[in-house]
Scaffold this motif. Structure first.
Motif, PDB file in Angstrom:
ATOM      1  N   PRO A 198       0.829  -1.216   0.000  1.00  0.00           N
ATOM      2  CA  PRO A 198       0.000   0.000   0.000  1.00  0.00           C
ATOM      3  C   PRO A 198       0.857   1.257   0.000  1.00  0.00           C
ATOM      4  O   PRO A 198       1.932   1.312   0.597  1.00  0.00           O
ATOM      5  N   LEU A 199       0.378   2.292  -0.684  1.00  0.00           N
ATOM      6  CA  LEU A 199       1.069   3.579  -0.752  1.00  0.00           C
ATOM      7  C   LEU A 199       0.827   4.367   0.527  1.00  0.00           C
ATOM      8  O   LEU A 199      -0.300   4.398   1.049  1.00  0.00           O
ATOM      9  N   LEU A 200       1.878   5.000   1.044  1.00  0.00           N
ATOM     10  CA  LEU A 200       1.784   5.904   2.193  1.00  0.00           C
ATOM     11  C   LEU A 200       1.115   5.242   3.403  1.00  0.00           C
ATOM     12  O   LEU A 200       0.360   5.881   4.133  1.00  0.00           O
ATOM     13  N   ARG A 201       1.408   3.976   3.606  1.00  0.00           N
ATOM     14  CA  ARG A 201       0.850   3.280   4.762  1.00  0.00           C
ATOM     15  C   ARG A 201       1.975   2.553   5.499  1.00  0.00           C
ATOM     16  O   ARG A 201       2.742   1.810   4.894  1.00  0.00           O
ATOM     17  N   ALA A 202       2.063   2.785   6.804  1.00  0.00           N
ATOM     18  CA  ALA A 202       3.082   2.120   7.613  1.00  0.00           C
ATOM     19  C   ALA A 202       2.720   0.656   7.779  1.00  0.00           C
ATOM     20  O   ALA A 202       1.613   0.315   8.175  1.00  0.00           O
ATOM     21  N   GLN A 203       3.674  -0.208   7.439  1.00  0.00           N
ATOM     22  CA  GLN A 203       3.455  -1.635   7.624  1.00  0.00           C
ATOM     23  C   GLN A 203       4.810  -2.335   7.627  1.00  0.00           C
ATOM     24  O   GLN A 203       5.853  -1.700   7.474  1.00  0.00           O
ATOM     25  N   MET A 204       4.781  -3.654   7.851  1.00  0.00           N
ATOM     26  CA  MET A 204       6.016  -4.420   7.847  1.00  0.00           C
ATOM     27  C   MET A 204       6.203  -5.164   6.530  1.00  0.00           C
ATOM     28  O   MET A 204       5.242  -5.644   5.942  1.00  0.00           O
ATOM     29  N   LEU A 205       7.464  -5.248   6.107  1.00  0.00           N
ATOM     30  CA  LEU A 205       7.863  -6.160   5.052  1.00  0.00           C
ATOM     31  C   LEU A 205       8.610  -7.306   5.730  1.00  0.00           C
ATOM     32  O   LEU A 205       9.528  -7.072   6.519  1.00  0.00           O
ATOM     33  N   ARG A 206       8.214  -8.546   5.410  1.00  0.00           N
ATOM     34  CA  ARG A 206       8.778  -9.707   6.095  1.00  0.00           C
ATOM     35  C   ARG A 206       9.390 -10.661   5.073  1.00  0.00           C
ATOM     36  O   ARG A 206       8.842 -10.882   4.002  1.00  0.00           O
ATOM     37  N   PHE A 207      10.538 -11.226   5.443  1.00  0.00           N
ATOM     38  CA  PHE A 207      11.273 -12.104   4.546  1.00  0.00           C
ATOM     39  C   PHE A 207      11.693 -13.373   5.278  1.00  0.00           C
ATOM     40  O   PHE A 207      12.191 -13.311   6.409  1.00  0.00           O
ATOM     41  N   ALA A 208      11.496 -14.510   4.620  1.00  0.00           N
ATOM     42  CA  ALA A 208      11.974 -15.795   5.122  1.00  0.00           C
ATOM     43  C   ALA A 208      13.217 -16.179   4.321  1.00  0.00           C
ATOM     44  O   ALA A 208      13.247 -16.041   3.093  1.00  0.00           O
ATOM     45  N   VAL A 209      14.247 -16.649   5.011  1.00  0.00           N
ATOM     46  CA  VAL A 209      15.530 -16.932   4.376  1.00  0.00           C
ATOM     47  C   VAL A 209      15.861 -18.420   4.532  1.00  0.00           C
ATOM     48  O   VAL A 209      15.735 -18.981   5.627  1.00  0.00           O
ATOM     49  N   ARG A 210      16.280 -19.039   3.443  1.00  0.00           N
ATOM     50  CA  ARG A 210      16.753 -20.425   3.476  1.00  0.00           C
ATOM     51  C   ARG A 210      18.187 -20.475   2.969  1.00  0.00           C
ATOM     52  O   ARG A 210      18.542 -19.782   2.008  1.00  0.00           O
ATOM     53  N   ASP A 211      19.003 -21.302   3.621  1.00  0.00           N
ATOM     54  CA  ASP A 211      20.404 -21.400   3.233  1.00  0.00           C
ATOM     55  C   ASP A 211      20.532 -22.237   1.968  1.00  0.00           C
ATOM     56  O   ASP A 211      19.537 -22.791   1.459  1.00  0.00           O
ATOM     57  N   PRO A 212      21.742 -22.336   1.377  1.00  0.00           N
ATOM     58  CA  PRO A 212      21.890 -23.072   0.119  1.00  0.00           C
ATOM     59  C   PRO A 212      21.446 -24.529   0.192  1.00  0.00           C
ATOM     60  O   PRO A 212      21.106 -25.129  -0.837  1.00  0.00           O
ATOM     61  N   GLY A 213      21.414 -25.091   1.407  1.00  0.00           N
ATOM     62  CA  GLY A 213      20.942 -26.466   1.559  1.00  0.00           C
ATOM     63  C   GLY A 213      19.445 -26.582   1.713  1.00  0.00           C
ATOM     64  O   GLY A 213      18.913 -27.690   1.819  1.00  0.00           O
ATOM     65  N   GLY A 214      18.724 -25.446   1.762  1.00  0.00           N
ATOM     66  CA  GLY A 214      17.275 -25.462   1.869  1.00  0.00           C
ATOM     67  C   GLY A 214      16.740 -25.325   3.275  1.00  0.00           C
ATOM     68  O   GLY A 214      15.523 -25.284   3.473  1.00  0.00           O
ATOM     69  N   ALA A 215      17.621 -25.245   4.278  1.00  0.00           N
ATOM     70  CA  ALA A 215      17.171 -25.135   5.670  1.00  0.00           C
ATOM     71  C   ALA A 215      16.763 -23.701   5.985  1.00  0.00           C
ATOM     72  O   ALA A 215      17.423 -22.741   5.550  1.00  0.00           O
ATOM     73  N   LEU A 216      15.670 -23.546   6.735  1.00  0.00           N
ATOM     74  CA  LEU A 216      15.208 -22.220   7.122  1.00  0.00           C
ATOM     75  C   LEU A 216      16.192 -21.588   8.096  1.00  0.00           C
ATOM     76  O   LEU A 216      16.599 -22.210   9.084  1.00  0.00           O
ATOM     77  N   VAL A 217      16.594 -20.358   7.813  1.00  0.00           N
ATOM     78  CA  VAL A 217      17.510 -19.624   8.688  1.00  0.00           C
ATOM     79  C   VAL A 217      16.686 -18.983   9.798  1.00  0.00           C
ATOM     80  O   VAL A 217      15.842 -18.123   9.528  1.00  0.00           O
ATOM     81  N   THR A 218      16.901 -19.402  11.047  1.00  0.00           N
ATOM     82  CA  THR A 218      16.132 -18.883  12.182  1.00  0.00           C
ATOM     83  C   THR A 218      16.935 -17.934  13.056  1.00  0.00           C
ATOM     84  O   THR A 218      16.395 -17.340  13.979  1.00  0.00           O
ATOM     85  N   ALA A 219      18.219 -17.778  12.772  1.00  0.00           N
ATOM     86  CA  ALA A 219      19.061 -16.829  13.505  1.00  0.00           C
ATOM     87  C   ALA A 219      20.137 -16.319  12.562  1.00  0.00           C
ATOM     88  O   ALA A 219      20.694 -17.080  11.771  1.00  0.00           O
ATOM     89  N   VAL A 220      20.407 -15.025  12.629  1.00  0.00           N
ATOM     90  CA  VAL A 220      21.444 -14.418  11.810  1.00  0.00           C
ATOM     91  C   VAL A 220      22.446 -13.721  12.714  1.00  0.00           C
ATOM     92  O   VAL A 220      22.193 -13.480  13.894  1.00  0.00           O
ATOM     93  N   ASP A 221      23.587 -13.398  12.144  1.00  0.00           N
ATOM     94  CA  ASP A 221      24.599 -12.646  12.881  1.00  0.00           C
ATOM     95  C   ASP A 221      24.265 -11.165  12.830  1.00  0.00           C
ATOM     96  O   ASP A 221      23.638 -10.694  11.872  1.00  0.00           O
ATOM     97  N   PRO A 222      24.680 -10.397  13.851  1.00  0.00           N
ATOM     98  CA  PRO A 222      24.423  -8.946  13.800  1.00  0.00           C
ATOM     99  C   PRO A 222      25.085  -8.317  12.573  1.00  0.00           C
ATOM    100  O   PRO A 222      26.221  -8.639  12.234  1.00  0.00           O
ATOM    101  N   HIS A 223      24.342  -7.442  11.923  1.00  0.00           N
ATOM    102  CA  HIS A 223      24.870  -6.699  10.778  1.00  0.00           C
ATOM    103  C   HIS A 223      24.449  -5.247  10.915  1.00  0.00           C
ATOM    104  O   HIS A 223      23.255  -4.932  10.936  1.00  0.00           O
TER     105      HIS A 223
END
Length: 292
Positions: A198-223
């Protein structure tokens, strides 16, 4: 004519209080349909402001002064510039923004080239280098938060065009997609799929990440002091939009997702560049979303 009694004034005051309270309840916004107890809730205080940033080399009294502009190809093309403040003098100190005083981006007009670096200060001049191995029309952005800002959520972004001569391998901007693959083999899926934002509306964008082996990434390193960094660029205007991470420190991901507060100021397509750290490396995922 009868004079108003004390009881009349009491009843009048009580009626006014009840009326104001009823108006407040009627005008208060109801929770959205996506609200749940286990997901972070976007509030007006947390959501970024909506601006088309980086369309000019001057904004809010600050100006980008070129010192060395990229004009050749190469793996480490030097860039140097100064940030002039409202008084016309170079500014060398800003508030930390995701652990850095200044973020610097360069994108080609087809969005096929993206660079995010952090210049170092040399006297009054900021210096860095860019990997520009192909020609074309580019735009570079300096993003910073002034010390005296009244809105620390919204950095100043100054944008300057430049051109690298020579042959260019033009790549059309990919259509909006629900998933993309990084150069390092990670699969990044937008949880909302290809839904329009939506335009001009506060909301979240959410992303699910899987590693090259297909496993869901549930923790990442600080960046950059957070779980990741996300910047969007309008594919036609070449304006920049800053998005704020929901979780400020690298940790176990809520619902196994990377989440960012967003608010987009213009209709059209945006190319999003998501950066996160996992397995000792920084990974960058590019995905197109439609807004409006």
């Amino acid at each position: 004519m009868r004079r108003p009694r004390l009881t009349d004034w009491v009843f009048f005051a009580l009626a006014m209080v009840i009326g104001v309270a009823a108006a407040f309840v009627a005008l208060r916004p109801a929770p959205g349909p996506g609200h749940s107890a286990h997901r972070p809730v976007v509030t007006a205080d947390l959501a970024p402001a909506a601006h088309s940033d980086g369309l000019s080399e001057a904004e809010s009294g600050y100006r980008f002064e070129r010192v060395t502009t990229p004009a050749v190809r190469g793996p480490a093309v030097p860039v140097a510039f100064r940030i002039l403040g409202p008084g016309g003098k170079p500014v060398t100190r800003f508030l930390d923004n995701q652990t850095k005083q200044l973020h610097f981006f360069a994108v080609r007009d087809d969005m096929n080239v993206f660079q995010h670096v952090h210049p170092t200060l040399d006297g009054e001049t900021w210096r860095t280098s860019l990997a520009l191995t192909d020609g074309g029309a580019y735009r570079m952005f300096a993003e910073f938060v002034p010390l005296d800002t009244k809105d620390p959520r919204h950095p100043v972004v100054l944008g300057v065009p430049f051109t690298v001569p020579g042959d260019t391998t033009f790549v059309p901007v990919p259509a909006p997609a629900g998933e993309t693959v990084t150069a390092t083999g990670y699969r990044v899926a937008r949880v909302e799929g290809t839904d329009r934002v939506p335009l001009l509306r506060a909301q979240m964008l959410r992303f699910a990440v899987r590693d090259p082996g297909g496993a869901l990434v549930t923790a990442v390193d600080p960046h950059l002091g957070a779980n990741g960094h996300l910047t969007g660029f309008h594919t036609m205007l070449l304006s920049a939009t800053h998005l704020h991470p929901v979780q400020s420190l690298g940790a176990r991901l809520v619902d196994g997702e990377l989440a960012f507060h967003s608010m987009f100021p213009e209709r059209g397509e945006y190319r999003l560049f998501l950066e996160f750290s996992h397995g000792g490396r920084i990974h960058t995922a590019a995905i197109t979303v439609a807004v409006g």
